[in-house]
Design an enzyme around this catalytic site. Structure first.
Site, PDB file in Angstrom:
ATOM      1  N   GLU A  39       0.832  -1.201   0.000  1.00 27.12           N
ATOM      2  CA  GLU A  39       0.000   0.000   0.000  1.00 27.12           C
ATOM      3  C   GLU A  39       0.872   1.260   0.000  1.00 27.12           C
ATOM      4  O   GLU A  39       1.470   1.615   1.011  1.00 27.12           O
ATOM      5  CB  GLU A  39      -0.926   0.011   1.216  1.00 27.12           C
ATOM      6  CG  GLU A  39      -1.877  -1.160   1.298  1.00 27.12           C
ATOM      7  CD  GLU A  39      -2.931  -1.157   0.207  1.00 27.12           C
ATOM      8  OE1 GLU A  39      -3.255  -0.077  -0.315  1.00 27.12           O
ATOM      9  OE2 GLU A  39      -3.419  -2.251  -0.119  1.00 27.12           O
ATOM     10  N   GLU A  80      -6.085   4.142   7.632  1.00 23.66           N
ATOM     11  CA  GLU A  80      -5.568   3.612   6.366  1.00 23.66           C
ATOM     12  C   GLU A  80      -5.575   2.084   6.373  1.00 23.66           C
ATOM     13  O   GLU A  80      -5.922   1.450   5.363  1.00 23.66           O
ATOM     14  CB  GLU A  80      -4.153   4.129   6.101  1.00 23.66           C
ATOM     15  CG  GLU A  80      -3.573   3.683   4.773  1.00 23.66           C
ATOM     16  CD  GLU A  80      -4.366   4.187   3.583  1.00 23.66           C
ATOM     17  OE1 GLU A  80      -4.697   3.359   2.700  1.00 23.66           O
ATOM     18  OE2 GLU A  80      -4.654   5.391   3.516  1.00 23.66           O
ATOM     19  N   GLU A  87     -10.846  -2.643   1.182  1.00 23.27           N
ATOM     20  CA  GLU A  87     -10.502  -2.816  -0.225  1.00 23.27           C
ATOM     21  C   GLU A  87     -10.099  -4.253  -0.524  1.00 23.27           C
ATOM     22  O   GLU A  87     -10.500  -4.815  -1.546  1.00 23.27           O
ATOM     23  CB  GLU A  87      -9.389  -1.856  -0.617  1.00 23.27           C
ATOM     24  CG  GLU A  87      -9.838  -0.412  -0.667  1.00 23.27           C
ATOM     25  CD  GLU A  87      -8.736   0.545  -1.085  1.00 23.27           C
ATOM     26  OE1 GLU A  87      -7.566   0.114  -1.182  1.00 23.27           O
ATOM     27  OE2 GLU A  87      -9.053   1.715  -1.322  1.00 23.27           O
TER      28      GLU A  87
END
Length: 134
Positions: A39, A80, A87
Protein backbone atom coordinates in the site's frame (compact mmCIF):
# COMPACT_ATOMS: atom_id res chain seq x y z
CA UNK A 1 -33.49 -26.23 12.91
CA UNK A 2 -29.98 -24.81 13.35
CA UNK A 3 -28.01 -25.27 16.53
CA UNK A 4 -26.93 -22.15 18.42
CA UNK A 5 -23.38 -20.93 17.85
CA UNK A 6 -20.79 -22.28 20.24
CA UNK A 7 -17.27 -20.89 20.30
CA UNK A 8 -15.92 -24.47 20.37
CA UNK A 9 -17.18 -24.87 16.78
CA UNK A 10 -14.71 -22.24 15.55
CA UNK A 11 -11.23 -23.73 14.93
CA UNK A 12 -9.68 -20.23 15.03
CA UNK A 13 -10.78 -19.50 18.60
CA UNK A 14 -8.84 -22.21 20.43
CA UNK A 15 -6.01 -20.09 21.79
CA UNK A 16 -6.25 -18.52 25.21
CA UNK A 17 -4.12 -16.24 27.38
CA UNK A 18 -0.55 -15.52 26.33
CA UNK A 19 -0.77 -17.89 23.35
CA UNK A 20 -3.66 -15.87 21.96
CA UNK A 21 -1.83 -12.60 22.60
CA UNK A 22 1.31 -13.95 20.90
CA UNK A 23 -0.63 -15.07 17.81
CA UNK A 24 -2.50 -11.75 17.72
CA UNK A 25 0.79 -9.83 17.87
CA UNK A 26 2.25 -11.93 15.02
CA UNK A 27 -0.87 -11.36 12.91
CA UNK A 28 -0.77 -7.64 13.64
CA UNK A 29 2.88 -7.44 12.60
CA UNK A 30 2.07 -9.34 9.37
CA UNK A 31 -0.67 -6.80 8.64
CA UNK A 32 1.76 -3.91 9.06
CA UNK A 33 4.33 -5.64 6.82
CA UNK A 34 1.70 -6.34 4.13
CA UNK A 35 0.50 -2.75 4.28
CA UNK A 36 4.06 -1.46 3.96
CA UNK A 37 4.84 -3.74 1.01
CA UNK A 38 1.57 -3.35 -0.88
CA UNK A 39 0.00 0.00 0.00
CA UNK A 40 1.76 3.14 -1.23
CA UNK A 41 -0.59 5.37 0.78
CA UNK A 42 0.42 3.52 3.97
CA UNK A 43 4.10 4.08 3.14
CA UNK A 44 3.46 7.78 2.52
CA UNK A 45 1.59 8.17 5.81
CA UNK A 46 4.27 6.19 7.66
CA UNK A 47 6.87 8.56 6.19
CA UNK A 48 4.79 11.47 7.45
CA UNK A 49 4.79 9.90 10.93
CA UNK A 50 8.57 9.34 10.79
CA UNK A 51 9.22 12.94 9.73
CA UNK A 52 6.77 14.69 12.04
CA UNK A 53 7.27 12.67 15.25
CA UNK A 54 10.73 14.17 15.98
CA UNK A 55 9.28 17.62 15.30
CA UNK A 56 6.40 16.93 17.72
CA UNK A 57 8.91 15.86 20.36
CA UNK A 58 11.16 18.88 19.73
CA UNK A 59 8.71 21.78 19.65
CA UNK A 60 8.09 23.59 22.94
CA UNK A 61 4.57 22.40 23.81
CA UNK A 62 3.17 20.44 26.72
CA UNK A 63 3.55 16.65 26.91
CA UNK A 64 -0.19 16.29 26.31
CA UNK A 65 0.06 18.38 23.12
CA UNK A 66 3.03 16.29 21.96
CA UNK A 67 0.92 13.18 22.55
CA UNK A 68 -2.01 14.69 20.61
CA UNK A 69 0.23 15.50 17.64
CA UNK A 70 1.72 11.99 17.46
CA UNK A 71 -1.61 10.28 18.13
CA UNK A 72 -3.24 12.20 15.29
CA UNK A 73 -0.63 10.73 12.92
CA UNK A 74 -1.15 7.23 14.31
CA UNK A 75 -4.89 7.68 13.77
CA UNK A 76 -4.24 8.24 10.07
CA UNK A 77 -2.34 4.93 9.92
CA UNK A 78 -5.13 3.10 11.74
CA UNK A 79 -7.78 4.43 9.37
CA UNK A 80 -5.57 3.61 6.37
CA UNK A 81 -5.25 0.00 7.59
CA UNK A 82 -9.02 -0.25 7.97
CA UNK A 83 -9.49 1.23 4.49
CA UNK A 84 -7.02 -1.27 3.04
CA UNK A 85 -8.81 -4.14 4.74
CA UNK A 86 -12.13 -3.06 3.20
CA UNK A 87 -10.50 -2.82 -0.22
CA UNK A 88 -8.86 -6.25 0.15
CA UNK A 89 -12.14 -7.86 1.21
CA UNK A 90 -13.99 -6.33 -1.74
CA UNK A 91 -11.26 -7.39 -4.17
CA UNK A 92 -11.42 -10.90 -2.66
CA UNK A 93 -15.12 -11.06 -3.54
CA UNK A 94 -14.73 -9.79 -7.10
CA UNK A 95 -12.64 -7.51 -9.30
CA UNK A 96 -15.76 -6.73 -11.32
CA UNK A 97 -17.04 -3.16 -11.12
CA UNK A 98 -20.10 -2.86 -8.90
CA UNK A 99 -21.69 0.27 -7.49
CA UNK A 100 -21.74 -1.10 -3.93
CA UNK A 101 -18.07 -2.08 -4.14
CA UNK A 102 -17.21 1.41 -5.35
CA UNK A 103 -19.29 2.95 -2.59
CA UNK A 104 -17.54 0.87 0.11
CA UNK A 105 -14.11 1.79 -1.25
CA UNK A 106 -15.11 5.46 -1.47
CA UNK A 107 -16.30 5.38 2.15
CA UNK A 108 -12.91 4.02 3.22
CA UNK A 109 -11.12 6.66 1.20
CA UNK A 110 -13.30 9.39 2.74
CA UNK A 111 -12.46 8.08 6.22
CA UNK A 112 -8.74 8.40 5.47
CA UNK A 113 -9.26 11.93 4.14
CA UNK A 114 -11.13 12.91 7.32
CA UNK A 115 -8.38 11.40 9.50
CA UNK A 116 -5.82 13.45 7.57
CA UNK A 117 -7.98 16.56 8.04
CA UNK A 118 -8.18 15.90 11.79
CA UNK A 119 -4.38 15.54 11.96
CA UNK A 120 -3.86 18.73 9.95
CA UNK A 121 -6.28 20.69 12.14
CA UNK A 122 -4.63 19.47 15.33
CA UNK A 123 -1.14 20.26 14.04
CA UNK A 124 -2.26 23.70 12.88
CA UNK A 125 -4.04 24.46 16.15
CA UNK A 126 -1.03 23.49 18.25
CA UNK A 127 1.80 24.73 16.02
CA UNK A 128 0.49 27.95 14.47
CA UNK A 129 0.60 29.91 17.75
CA UNK A 130 4.28 28.94 18.05
CA UNK A 131 5.02 30.25 14.56
CA UNK A 132 3.03 33.46 15.07
CA UNK A 133 4.77 34.21 18.39
CA UNK A 134 8.24 33.35 17.12
Amino acid sequence: MTTPYDIKQNPHKGNRGLTRAWHAAKNSWCGIVYAFKEESAFRQELTLLALLTPIALWIPVSPVEKCILITSLLLVLVVELLNSSVEAAIDRISFDHHDLSKRAKDFGSAAVMLALLIAALLWATICLPLVINW
